[in-house]
Each structure stands twice: as C-alpha cells, then as structure tokens.
Design a protein around this motif. Structure first.
Motif, PDB file in Angstrom:
ATOM      1  N   GLY A 125       1.781   5.671 -14.326  1.00 24.14           N
ATOM      2  CA  GLY A 125       3.152   5.722 -14.791  1.00 24.14           C
ATOM      3  C   GLY A 125       4.187   6.274 -13.726  1.00 24.14           C
ATOM      4  O   GLY A 125       5.133   6.372 -14.092  1.00 24.14           O
ATOM      5  N   LYS A 128      12.391   8.720 -14.271  1.00 25.59           N
ATOM      6  CA  LYS A 128      13.144   7.473 -14.900  1.00 25.59           C
ATOM      7  C   LYS A 128      14.551   7.751 -14.664  1.00 25.59           C
ATOM      8  O   LYS A 128      15.413   6.838 -14.428  1.00 25.59           O
ATOM      9  N   ASP A 129      15.104   9.049 -14.923  1.00 23.67           N
ATOM     10  CA  ASP A 129      16.557   9.018 -14.702  1.00 23.67           C
ATOM     11  C   ASP A 129      17.149   8.722 -13.276  1.00 23.67           C
ATOM     12  O   ASP A 129      18.175   8.287 -13.134  1.00 23.67           O
ATOM     13  N   GLU A 157      17.181   4.993 -12.828  1.00 17.00           N
ATOM     14  CA  GLU A 157      18.335   4.506 -13.239  1.00 17.00           C
ATOM     15  C   GLU A 157      19.526   4.629 -12.586  1.00 17.00           C
ATOM     16  O   GLU A 157      20.280   3.761 -12.455  1.00 17.00           O
ATOM     17  N   TYR A 177       1.453  -3.187 -18.811  1.00 16.94           N
ATOM     18  CA  TYR A 177       2.397  -4.133 -18.689  1.00 16.94           C
ATOM     19  C   TYR A 177       3.978  -3.628 -19.380  1.00 16.94           C
ATOM     20  O   TYR A 177       4.899  -3.782 -18.780  1.00 16.94           O
ATOM     21  N   GLN A 178       3.874  -2.650 -20.391  1.00 21.72           N
ATOM     22  CA  GLN A 178       5.062  -1.966 -20.745  1.00 21.72           C
ATOM     23  C   GLN A 178       5.714  -1.073 -19.961  1.00 21.72           C
ATOM     24  O   GLN A 178       7.105  -0.970 -19.841  1.00 21.72           O
ATOM     25  N   ILE A 179       5.058  -0.460 -18.831  1.00 21.90           N
ATOM     26  CA  ILE A 179       5.562   0.325 -17.815  1.00 21.90           C
ATOM     27  C   ILE A 179       6.320  -0.591 -17.059  1.00 21.90           C
ATOM     28  O   ILE A 179       7.536  -0.468 -16.590  1.00 21.90           O
ATOM     29  N   ALA A 225       7.513  -3.389 -17.552  1.00 27.58           N
ATOM     30  CA  ALA A 225       8.720  -4.218 -18.370  1.00 27.58           C
ATOM     31  C   ALA A 225       9.711  -3.135 -18.559  1.00 27.58           C
ATOM     32  O   ALA A 225      10.930  -3.331 -18.515  1.00 27.58           O
ATOM     33  N   ASP A 226       9.626  -1.697 -18.545  1.00 34.35           N
ATOM     34  CA  ASP A 226      10.664  -0.941 -18.723  1.00 34.35           C
ATOM     35  C   ASP A 226      11.365  -0.629 -17.361  1.00 34.35           C
ATOM     36  O   ASP A 226      12.654  -0.402 -17.445  1.00 34.35           O
ATOM     37  N   VAL A 227      10.668  -0.952 -16.307  1.00 36.35           N
ATOM     38  CA  VAL A 227      11.306  -0.840 -14.952  1.00 36.35           C
ATOM     39  C   VAL A 227      12.254  -2.145 -14.861  1.00 36.35           C
ATOM     40  O   VAL A 227      13.312  -2.036 -14.424  1.00 36.35           O
ATOM     41  N   ARG A 271      13.275  -3.755 -17.361  1.00 36.82           N
ATOM     42  CA  ARG A 271      14.560  -3.767 -18.391  1.00 36.82           C
ATOM     43  C   ARG A 271      15.612  -2.653 -17.569  1.00 36.82           C
ATOM     44  O   ARG A 271      16.876  -3.222 -17.781  1.00 36.82           O
ATOM     45  N   SER A 272      15.178  -1.741 -17.154  1.00 38.15           N
ATOM     46  CA  SER A 272      16.283  -0.745 -16.417  1.00 38.15           C
ATOM     47  C   SER A 272      17.026  -1.378 -15.284  1.00 38.15           C
ATOM     48  O   SER A 272      18.151  -1.325 -15.128  1.00 38.15           O
TER      49      SER A 272
END
Length: 137
Positions: A71, A82-83, A86, A111-113, A115-117, A119-120
């Motif tokens: 992650g 993450k902040d 973004e 894949y969720q990790i 997909a989060d990137v 999406r951001s």
C-alpha cells in the motif's frame, strides 16, 4: 448389407457408400449458410488512416506513481502519503500542458489500492492516466 448382382460368386461389393458423406456435407452446408450472413458487418465504417511518420516528441515528462503491494505510494520515487498524493495531483491538474500520470504497481498489489489512486487522479482532474507494465516475452 450390399449384395452383388453378378454371378461370379458371393464376393463382397467394392462400391463406396457415400450416403454418410452426403449427410455430413449437407449439414456443413446448412451451418455455413446460417453463419455466413452473421459474419458480415452491418454498419460500414471508414476507418482513418495513420499519418504518423515519426514518434511525437514528449514536451513534458510524465509523472510516475508507484504502488507497492503493502500500500505504500511513491511519487517519482519519493514516498508520499494519501493526502500529499492528492495535493500533488491537484497541483498537477492545474499545469498547462497537463502531464501524463503513469501508474506502476507490483503484481501482488490489490486492485482496490490501484483503483483508489486512479480515482484520486480523476477527482483531481487528471485527464491522462496510463498504466506501466513489463512487455510480454
């Protein structure tokens, strides 16, 4: 059974029975008659021709975001949270011309990790997002 009509004895007849061959050929003919119209395209589209003689020069280098399987996220080989990711994506979205965002990830990354990137990046307004992989051998 086939019986010989000549009087030379009771020997077997040497003719080939073509009835099974004709049956198979008729079945194949029917199958091709049904499937041939389905193979043609109903809508005719004139595709554009490529006119690119050479590769275009990349004016601005892309930004690479690497995602490890645990992650961790890296922005051009610098570890970020993450902040901060973004915030940097928001700044990058305001650049003119906008650079491409290349995402690299480990094989075992969920894949969720990833997909989060992505999406951001989309929320920040990044229009060009690409995925980097190794070529097949």
């Amino acid at each position: 059974m086939a019986f010989s009509s000549n009087s030379s004895g009771g020997g077997p007849m040497a003719d080939i029975n073509v009835t099974p061959l004709v049956d198979v050929m008729l079945v194949l003919l029917i199958i091709f008659m049904i499937t041939a119209p389905l193979m043609s395209h109903k809508v005719k589209v004139e595709l554009p021709q490529a006119t690119l003689d050479s590769k275009p020069e990349i004016l601005v280098p892309p930004v690479t975001v690497a995602v490890k399987s645990n992650g961790e996220i890296f922005w051009n080989d610098e570890k970020v949270n993450k902040d901060l990711l973004e915030a940097r994506l928001a700044v990058m979205a305001q650049e003119v011309p906008q650079r491409q965002l290349d995402i690299r990830a480990d094989n075992s990354t969920r894949y969720q990790i990833i997909a989060d990137v992505v999406r951001s990046a989309r929320v920040a307004g990044i229009r060009k997002v690409g995925f980097v992989s190794t070529p097949e051998r």
